[in-house]
Design a protein around this motif. Sequence first.
Motif, PDB file in Angstrom:
ATOM      1  N   ARG A 125       0.419   4.246  -2.628  1.00 44.60           N
ATOM      2  CA  ARG A 125       0.086   5.592  -2.174  1.00 44.60           C
ATOM      3  C   ARG A 125       1.070   6.599  -2.754  1.00 44.60           C
ATOM      4  N   ASN A 126       2.366   6.236  -2.757  1.00 37.81           N
ATOM      5  CA  ASN A 126       3.379   7.114  -3.344  1.00 37.81           C
ATOM      6  C   ASN A 126       3.157   7.280  -4.843  1.00 37.81           C
ATOM      7  N   GLY A 153       0.307   7.086  -6.401  1.00 36.16           N
ATOM      8  CA  GLY A 153      -0.855   7.964  -6.558  1.00 36.16           C
ATOM      9  C   GLY A 153      -0.488   9.426  -6.366  1.00 36.16           C
ATOM     10  N   GLY A 154       0.355   9.699  -5.364  1.00 33.39           N
ATOM     11  CA  GLY A 154       0.815  11.067  -5.134  1.00 33.39           C
ATOM     12  C   GLY A 154       1.645  11.588  -6.290  1.00 33.39           C
ATOM     13  N   THR A 157       0.823  -1.213   0.000  1.00 27.87           N
ATOM     14  CA  THR A 157       0.000   0.000   0.000  1.00 27.87           C
ATOM     15  C   THR A 157       0.858   1.266   0.000  1.00 27.87           C
ATOM     16  N   LYS A 158       2.036   1.202   0.607  1.00 26.03           N
ATOM     17  CA  LYS A 158       2.886   2.391   0.672  1.00 26.03           C
ATOM     18  C   LYS A 158       3.354   2.814  -0.719  1.00 26.03           C
TER      19      LYS A 158
END
Length: 84
Positions: free
Chosen positions: A28-29, A31-32, A24-25
């Motif tokens: 998330r990165n 996506g950012g 997930t990390k």
Amino acid sequence: MGFGGISIWQLVIVLGIIILLFGTKKLRNLGGDVGSAVKGFKKAMNDDESAKQEESKKSLNQDDANFNENDQTAAKTEQKSENK
């Protein structure tokens, strides 16, 4: 039926596998990063549009100045021809 013959359950399974592979990390990165890229692209497009608008305004102002010069020259020519 979902997207192009793919059911919702198949999409959930693929999403689960992606989360297991990358975590997930990282997602998330990612996506950012994608969000920042889109924001930068929009800003560049807006900057380009504003630059084009400023350029067209300068061009219009130059055209107005040329028109005024031509108008003044024509008025002087008329005065000279009336004086003769």
